[in-house]
Motif scaffolding. Structure first.
Motif, mmCIF file in Angstrom:
data_model
loop_
_atom_site.group_PDB
_atom_site.id
_atom_site.type_symbol
_atom_site.label_atom_id
_atom_site.label_comp_id
_atom_site.label_asym_id
_atom_site.label_seq_id
_atom_site.Cartn_x
_atom_site.Cartn_y
_atom_site.Cartn_z
ATOM 1 N N MET A 1 -25.176 23.592 -6.478
ATOM 2 C CA MET A 1 -24.636 23.386 -7.929
ATOM 3 C C MET A 1 -24.580 24.557 -8.614
ATOM 4 O O MET A 1 -25.498 25.143 -8.571
ATOM 5 C CB MET A 1 -25.471 22.243 -8.440
ATOM 6 N N GLU A 2 -23.372 24.927 -9.128
ATOM 7 C CA GLU A 2 -23.213 25.886 -9.853
ATOM 8 C C GLU A 2 -22.625 25.344 -11.292
ATOM 9 O O GLU A 2 -21.841 24.559 -11.488
ATOM 10 C CB GLU A 2 -22.061 26.924 -9.419
ATOM 11 N N ALA A 3 -23.368 25.759 -12.425
ATOM 12 C CA ALA A 3 -23.151 25.502 -13.825
ATOM 13 C C ALA A 3 -23.384 26.678 -14.644
ATOM 14 O O ALA A 3 -24.524 26.967 -15.042
ATOM 15 C CB ALA A 3 -23.826 24.348 -14.353
ATOM 16 N N LYS B 1 -28.426 26.299 -7.912
ATOM 17 C CA LYS B 1 -29.368 25.847 -7.196
ATOM 18 C C LYS B 1 -28.746 25.111 -5.901
ATOM 19 O O LYS B 1 -27.485 24.629 -5.700
ATOM 20 C CB LYS B 1 -30.309 24.762 -7.797
ATOM 21 N N VAL B 2 -29.658 25.204 -4.765
ATOM 22 C CA VAL B 2 -29.286 24.752 -3.467
ATOM 23 C C VAL B 2 -30.366 24.010 -2.759
ATOM 24 O O VAL B 2 -31.607 24.260 -2.950
ATOM 25 C CB VAL B 2 -29.035 25.935 -2.478
ATOM 26 N N ARG B 3 -29.952 22.790 -2.299
ATOM 27 C CA ARG B 3 -31.044 22.008 -1.520
ATOM 28 C C ARG B 3 -30.276 21.650 -0.361
ATOM 29 O O ARG B 3 -29.285 21.627 0.119
ATOM 30 C CB ARG B 3 -30.948 20.678 -2.293
ATOM 31 N N LYS B 4 -31.394 21.256 0.601
ATOM 32 C CA LYS B 4 -31.246 20.949 2.238
ATOM 33 C C LYS B 4 -31.021 19.272 2.517
ATOM 34 O O LYS B 4 -31.712 18.633 1.776
ATOM 35 C CB LYS B 4 -32.098 21.509 3.100
ATOM 36 N N MET B 5 -30.190 19.033 3.215
ATOM 37 C CA MET B 5 -30.162 17.560 3.516
ATOM 38 C C MET B 5 -29.806 17.402 5.162
ATOM 39 O O MET B 5 -29.286 18.284 5.765
ATOM 40 C CB MET B 5 -28.972 16.767 2.888
ATOM 41 N N ILE B 6 -30.277 16.236 5.627
ATOM 42 C CA ILE B 6 -30.259 16.113 7.000
ATOM 43 C C ILE B 6 -29.491 14.854 7.389
ATOM 44 O O ILE B 6 -29.720 13.966 6.944
ATOM 45 C CB ILE B 6 -31.415 16.191 7.820
ATOM 46 N N LEU B 7 -28.177 15.255 8.260
ATOM 47 C CA LEU B 7 -27.536 14.070 8.725
ATOM 48 C C LEU B 7 -27.813 13.590 10.024
ATOM 49 O O LEU B 7 -27.824 14.250 10.919
ATOM 50 C CB LEU B 7 -26.143 14.494 8.754
ATOM 51 N N LEU C 1 -30.400 19.952 -10.190
ATOM 52 C CA LEU C 1 -30.003 19.432 -8.998
ATOM 53 C C LEU C 1 -30.875 18.745 -8.126
ATOM 54 O O LEU C 1 -32.195 19.488 -7.873
ATOM 55 C CB LEU C 1 -29.064 20.535 -8.135
ATOM 56 N N TYR C 2 -30.958 17.313 -8.135
ATOM 57 C CA TYR C 2 -32.171 16.907 -7.269
ATOM 58 C C TYR C 2 -31.823 16.512 -5.821
ATOM 59 O O TYR C 2 -30.692 16.621 -5.245
ATOM 60 C CB TYR C 2 -32.091 15.302 -7.919
ATOM 61 N N GLN C 3 -32.819 16.319 -4.996
ATOM 62 C CA GLN C 3 -32.793 15.845 -3.694
ATOM 63 C C GLN C 3 -31.988 14.671 -3.602
ATOM 64 O O GLN C 3 -32.172 13.649 -4.248
ATOM 65 C CB GLN C 3 -34.195 15.865 -3.074
ATOM 66 N N ASN C 4 -31.324 14.652 -2.564
ATOM 67 C CA ASN C 4 -30.086 13.534 -2.219
ATOM 68 C C ASN C 4 -31.277 12.518 -1.648
ATOM 69 O O ASN C 4 -32.225 12.546 -1.354
ATOM 70 C CB ASN C 4 -29.241 14.077 -1.064
ATOM 71 N N TYR C 5 -30.724 11.343 -1.824
ATOM 72 C CA TYR C 5 -31.282 10.017 -1.235
ATOM 73 C C TYR C 5 -30.476 9.058 -0.642
ATOM 74 O O TYR C 5 -29.329 9.117 -1.228
ATOM 75 C CB TYR C 5 -32.323 9.363 -2.235
ATOM 76 N N PRO C 6 -30.510 8.403 0.295
ATOM 77 C CA PRO C 6 -31.602 8.710 1.220
ATOM 78 C C PRO C 6 -31.505 10.018 2.069
ATOM 79 O O PRO C 6 -30.395 10.344 2.056
ATOM 80 C CB PRO C 6 -31.628 7.642 2.317
ATOM 81 N N ASN C 7 -32.688 10.654 2.527
ATOM 82 C CA ASN C 7 -32.631 11.961 3.321
ATOM 83 C C ASN C 7 -33.682 11.752 4.261
ATOM 84 O O ASN C 7 -35.119 11.740 3.705
ATOM 85 C CB ASN C 7 -32.625 13.212 2.287
ATOM 86 N N PRO C 8 -33.450 12.120 5.477
ATOM 87 C CA PRO C 8 -32.231 12.014 6.376
ATOM 88 C C PRO C 8 -31.420 10.790 6.088
ATOM 89 O O PRO C 8 -31.995 9.590 5.629
ATOM 90 C CB PRO C 8 -32.675 11.891 7.674
ATOM 91 N N PHE C 9 -30.051 10.843 6.166
ATOM 92 C CA PHE C 9 -29.091 9.751 6.005
ATOM 93 C C PHE C 9 -28.326 9.577 7.125
ATOM 94 O O PHE C 9 -27.928 10.609 8.098
ATOM 95 C CB PHE C 9 -28.643 10.118 4.538
ATOM 96 N N ASN C 10 -27.808 8.605 7.139
ATOM 97 C CA ASN C 10 -26.738 8.188 8.339
ATOM 98 C C ASN C 10 -25.380 7.784 7.706
ATOM 99 O O ASN C 10 -25.164 6.774 6.867
ATOM 100 C CB ASN C 10 -27.196 6.889 9.006
ATOM 101 N N LEU C 11 -24.504 8.788 7.584
ATOM 102 C CA LEU C 11 -23.154 8.794 6.953
ATOM 103 C C LEU C 11 -23.035 8.963 5.462
ATOM 104 O O LEU C 11 -22.295 9.853 5.070
ATOM 105 C CB LEU C 11 -22.459 7.364 7.160
ATOM 106 N N SER C 12 -23.888 8.256 4.668
ATOM 107 C CA SER C 12 -23.712 8.530 3.218
ATOM 108 C C SER C 12 -24.967 8.665 2.516
ATOM 109 O O SER C 12 -25.872 7.896 2.839
ATOM 110 C CB SER C 12 -22.801 6.944 2.792
ATOM 111 N N THR C 13 -24.954 9.484 1.675
ATOM 112 C CA THR C 13 -26.073 9.569 0.762
ATOM 113 C C THR C 13 -25.592 9.967 -0.725
ATOM 114 O O THR C 13 -24.343 10.338 -0.879
ATOM 115 C CB THR C 13 -26.810 11.078 1.360
ATOM 116 N N VAL C 14 -26.597 10.136 -1.714
ATOM 117 C CA VAL C 14 -26.079 10.148 -2.991
ATOM 118 C C VAL C 14 -26.911 11.350 -3.605
ATOM 119 O O VAL C 14 -27.918 11.669 -3.479
ATOM 120 C CB VAL C 14 -26.545 8.906 -3.962
ATOM 121 N N ILE C 15 -26.044 12.081 -4.442
ATOM 122 C CA ILE C 15 -26.746 13.251 -4.882
ATOM 123 C C ILE C 15 -26.792 13.194 -6.357
ATOM 124 O O ILE C 15 -25.705 12.928 -7.116
ATOM 125 C CB ILE C 15 -25.843 14.617 -4.376
#
Length: 373
Positions: free
Chosen positions: A358-360, A365-371, A291-305
């Motif tokens: 993410m569970e598989a 794995k857990v990751r942090k993101m900032i809105l 599980l990868y870090q989301n981008y963009p991060n920090p993000f405004n409204l929408s981000t990709v994981i």
């Protein structure tokens, strides 16, 4: 498919944006009023400078100079059961069968005004035509019936939207008179004084799979009407980007796409937005799960994981707030091995820290993101 006022046309697949304008495509104007998709997937686009057909590769433009289109300001389009396009302009109504144009206006038909703002086609093939200032017309192919404030309970002669439900009721949005339901005999008027409608200037109507009516107003925000109860959404409660709602579309997952005047595009779904199904974006097979870090991060409204699936597994990806409360389920099903990405839309959420997990199987794995809005 999103039409803008001055910026052209956009296609959004949940992750990627594709923009079409007068400089990079055959779009005749960057001022887009309406978009309708036919049975072959062609997009019929009404603009300030004519009509365009886009098949995904080729553009065909129609205007008063190269076709029978009666006016270049195209405000409404509807497609009947035979595939004919009914096109409303500021200079009358046109029927286009792909070769021939038939024009209806105040001088050769019972159309009460040449300024056509809305068109809908009922189950019997009748065309319902809303005009700017002269009421509503029904056309059965031969006869015209006109409804206005003088001969019916229609509360306004400015008709900007018409939608027909499964029971063949006509839901008519007026500018200044509120919302009207017409069952063919009876008129039921909803306005700010007798219902929970937040504004009398109706600019958009859509009906979801449960039969709920979603009504956009100019100045009052968005309302949901289930036939009994009204729920109002505005800039103060769920995060609607602007109270001037110009367009509403509902996708197959029940997401409501809400176009506003000056506030951009919003998406809302009770229980959480589902956007989109996962996209397999590369054929290279990963060696395991990640599980990868989301981008963009920090993000405004929408981000990709993005995430890797090493072998076919049941995958669950969930977003939580800082208190550990479940906010959105982005994925919960079995998928094959591959590298994937999914979009997270934070519409309606407040700024802050969120976590995605993410569970598989045994992989967690857990990751942090900032809105940051």
């Amino acid at each position: 498919w999103i039409g803008t006022w001055g910026g052209g046309l956009a296609k959004f697949d949940g992750v990627n944006w594709t923009a079409y304008n007068t400089s990079n495509s055959g779009l005749p104007s960057n001022w887009v009023w309406t978009i309708v998709i036919d049975g072959q997937g062609n997009k019929w686009i009404g603009t300030w400078e004519g009509l365009a057909k886009f098949d995904g590769v080729n553009w065909t433009a129609y205007n008063t100079g190269n076709s029978g289109l009666p006016g270049n300001d195209v405000r409404a389009i509807a497609i009947d059961g035979e595939g004919n396009k009914w096109i409303g302009t500021e200079e009358g109504l046109a029927k286009f069968d792909g070769v021939n144009w038939t024009i209806y206006n105040t001088s050769n038909s019972g159309l009460p005004s040449n300024a056509v703002r809305a068109i809908a086609i009922d189950g019997e093939g009748n065309k319902w035509i809303g005009t700017d200032g002269e009421g509503l017309a029904k056309f059965d192919g031969i006869n015209w019936t006109v409804y206005n404030t003088g001969n019916s309970n229609l509360p306004s002669d400015f008709i900007y939207k018409i939608v027909i439900d499964k029971q063949d009721n006509k839901w008519i949005g007026t500018f200044g008179g509120g919302l009207v339901k017409f069952d063919g005999m009876n008129w039921t008027v909803y306005n700010t004084s007798n219902s929970g409608l937040p504004g009398n200037a109706i600019s958009a109507i859509a009906i979801d799979g449960q039969g709920n009516k979603w009504i956009g107003t100019f100045g009052g925000g968005l309302a949901k009407f289930d036939g009994v109860n009204w729920t109002v959404y505005n800039t103060g409660n769920p995060g609607l980007p602007n109270n001037d709602v110009l367009a509403i579309a509902i996708d197959s997952k029940g997401n409501k796409w809400i176009g506003t005047y000056g506030g951009g595009l919003g998406v809302y779904r009770e229980g959480g937005v589902i956007l989109p199904d996962v996209e397999k974006y590369i054929n290279k097979m990963p060696s395991g799960f990640e599980l990868y870090q989301n981008y963009p991060n920090p993000f405004n409204l929408s981000t990709v994981i993005e995430f890797d699936v090493g072998e076919r597994s049941d995958i669950r990806i969930v977003v939580y707030d800082v208190l550990g409360r479940e906010i959105r389920v982005l994925l919960d099903r079995g998928i094959g091995a591959g590298k994937y990405r999914v979009n997270f839309d934070a519409f309606g959420l407040s700024s802050g820290i969120y976590f995605y997990r993410m569970e598989a199987g045994k992989f967690v794995k857990v990751r942090k993101m900032i809105l940051m809005k």
